[in-house]
Design a protein around this motif. Structure first.
Motif, PDB file in Angstrom:
ATOM      1  N   UNK A 196       0.838  -1.075   0.025  1.00  0.00           N
ATOM      2  CA  UNK A 196      -0.064  -0.001  -0.023  1.00  0.00           C
ATOM      3  C   UNK A 196       0.813   1.220   0.068  1.00  0.00           C
ATOM      4  N   UNK A 197       2.099   1.220   0.345  1.00  0.00           N
ATOM      5  CA  UNK A 197       3.085   2.316   0.059  1.00  0.00           C
ATOM      6  C   UNK A 197       3.182   2.800  -1.070  1.00  0.00           C
ATOM      7  N   UNK A 198       2.840   1.742  -2.165  1.00  0.00           N
ATOM      8  CA  UNK A 198       3.049   2.078  -3.510  1.00  0.00           C
ATOM      9  C   UNK A 198       1.667   2.940  -4.228  1.00  0.00           C
ATOM     10  N   UNK A 229      11.056  -0.980  -4.879  1.00  0.00           N
ATOM     11  CA  UNK A 229      10.979  -1.529  -3.544  1.00  0.00           C
ATOM     12  C   UNK A 229       9.805  -2.535  -3.111  1.00  0.00           C
ATOM     13  N   UNK A 230       8.504  -2.114  -3.648  1.00  0.00           N
ATOM     14  CA  UNK A 230       7.467  -3.112  -3.599  1.00  0.00           C
ATOM     15  C   UNK A 230       7.753  -4.366  -4.375  1.00  0.00           C
ATOM     16  N   UNK A 231       8.165  -4.112  -5.511  1.00  0.00           N
ATOM     17  CA  UNK A 231       8.514  -5.423  -6.255  1.00  0.00           C
ATOM     18  C   UNK A 231       9.420  -6.269  -5.548  1.00  0.00           C
ATOM     19  N   UNK A 379      13.159   0.535   0.821  1.00  0.00           N
ATOM     20  CA  UNK A 379      13.502   1.383  -0.424  1.00  0.00           C
ATOM     21  C   UNK A 379      12.079   2.049  -0.836  1.00  0.00           C
ATOM     22  N   UNK A 380      10.927   0.975  -1.014  1.00  0.00           N
ATOM     23  CA  UNK A 380       9.577   1.684  -1.099  1.00  0.00           C
ATOM     24  C   UNK A 380       9.094   2.706  -0.268  1.00  0.00           C
ATOM     25  N   UNK A 381       9.284   2.717   1.044  1.00  0.00           N
ATOM     26  CA  UNK A 381       9.142   3.952   1.778  1.00  0.00           C
ATOM     27  C   UNK A 381       9.702   5.029   1.560  1.00  0.00           C
ATOM     28  N   UNK A 382      11.085   4.906   1.378  1.00  0.00           N
ATOM     29  CA  UNK A 382      11.959   5.988   0.989  1.00  0.00           C
ATOM     30  C   UNK A 382      11.497   6.713  -0.451  1.00  0.00           C
ATOM     31  N   UNK A 383      10.973   5.815  -1.382  1.00  0.00           N
ATOM     32  CA  UNK A 383      10.709   6.348  -2.456  1.00  0.00           C
ATOM     33  C   UNK A 383       9.279   7.361  -2.216  1.00  0.00           C
TER      34      UNK A 383
END
Length: 397
Positions: A196-198, A229-231, A379-383
């Motif tokens: 969900x961060x995406x 990051x999500x992937x 990485x996803x959260x940083x993005x």
């Protein structure tokens, strides 16, 4: 006073200003003597700056020696000395506002963490996400109806046009809520929130391909760590489940449409954030209830309820009540926060909220996490954070 002088000081020597019968009593400051036209022209009086009067001198000797002389000095505003006034400074107001927002954020995150914990406990013992989602909306609707009836909260002034505009928002909210609950019934809470961060990536893609909006290159570049990051987190997830993954993805898409409909439809509507979410919950409950009955049904709910009570005991009832109540409260506080802060600050707060939920759920449920999986989540959260910063820069400029 209105007038000021350009000279550094201007002295008035006043004779017989204080009446004789007032000398024995408490000294009082009388009005200044009039200034003749000649004095005005020679002193270069202007109205550009306010005139301040210093403290009167010579009152003490006047009382002792009865010399009717009082000396008053006037000076320009830019040469005045600081006044000791009990006035609330802007810095104090800013500090109070920051403290208020901090309390909102801390409450928002704490309530969200508690909701996710109890929601996952309920779904582990009672795997019926449609009813669980319905109970969450029902609890919030009941709380707000009672608040309006008892006048704890002022009821919003709405009309038929308001509910027509709110309807597509409620449809998207309902789909997003149910899809997220279905996801958490199949996979770990941490995995659902990583996916969900995406949501920013979905927001940009929908705006670009369906609404025709264009974005600078920096926005697209900020999406790369989110998608990557999500992937990475999905590929390395030990308890990967396709239904859980798709539920989180559908939830992202639905909430993007909810935000778009809200932004387009609620312009000019004077409804507070708390009441807006209350109306949204009530309408979503009306929409969801018949679908929940059709998909799962009372027979399945009754059998599952008995099984959960036999395995968990009376605590299961508390779990259901807690997840329903905390769901409403954390959303209500988030909408109240949106009334006080900018959308960017809200977005950053939402990102930090996901971090708190991911970390707390891993600790409480002892979710096994591989280092590569944790790297993907980071990485996803940083993005997501970078995306918020890019939007802030574009908005300010």
């Amino acid at each position: 006073m209105i007038c000021s002088v350009k000279q550094s000081t201007l002295s008035f020597t006043c004779s017989d200003v204080i009446p004789r019968n007032c000398l024995a009593s408490k000294p009082q400051i009388s009005s200044l003597p009039s200034v003749s036209n000649a004095q005005v022209s020679s002193s270069h009086l202007s109205i550009k700056k306010p005139l301040y009067l210093s403290a009167a001198k010579g009152i003490g000797p006047l009382l002792r020696n009865r010399k009717p002389v009082i000396e008053c000095k006037a000076y320009e505003a830019d040469r005045s000395q600081p006044l000791d006034l009990n006035v609330e400074l802007p810095e104090r107001q800013d500090a109070a506002q920051r403290l208020k927002i901090s309390i909102y954020f801390a409450t928002w995150w704490a309530l969200n963490v508690v909701f996710n914990i109890y929601n996952k406990k309920v779904l582990n013992a009672f795997p019926y996400p449609w009813l669980t989602s319905t109970l969450s909306l029902a609890a919030g609707s009941l709380i707000m109806l009672i608040s309006w009836a008892t006048r704890i909260t002022e009821a919003p002034k709405t009309d038929l046009e308001f509910w027509k505009i709110l309807f597509p928002v409620a449809v998207a909210h309902t789909i997003g809520h149910v899809a997220a609950t279905v996801s958490m019934s199949k996979v770990a809470v941490s995995f659902t929130h990583i996916i969900k961060s995406g949501e920013p990536a979905f927001s940009v893609m929908v705006s670009r391909f369906l609404l025709g909006e264009t974005f600078p290159v920096a926005v697209y570049l900020s999406l790369l760590p989110i998608i990557g990051g999500c992937s990475l987190a999905a590929v390395t997830e030990l308890n990967f489940n396709m239904i859980g993954f798709m539920g989180a993805m559908i939830s992202n898409l639905a909430f993007v449409f909810r935000n778009i409909f809200s932004k387009k439809g609620m312009k000019g509507k004077s409804v507070s954030g708390m009441n807006y979410y209350a109306c949204l919950s009530i309408l979503s409950l009306v929409i969801l209830t018949p679908f929940a009955i059709a998909v799962e049904g009372p027979q399945m709910w009754a059998a599952g309820w008995q099984t959960a009570l036999s395995q968990i005991g009376p605590n299961f009832i508390w779990w259901v009540a807690a997840q329903s109540i905390f769901y409403h409260f954390y959303n209500q506080v988030s909408y109240m926060s949106l009334d006080q802060i900018s959308p960017l600050t809200f977005s950053i707060g939402n990102t930090m909220k996901r971090i708190s939920v991911i970390v707390s759920s891993i600790i409480i449920f002892h979710t096994p996490v591989q280092p590569i999986n944790a790297l993907g989540a980071a990485i996803a959260i940083l993005g997501t954070f970078l995306y918020s910063q890019v939007n802030c820069h574009l908005f300010v400029n």
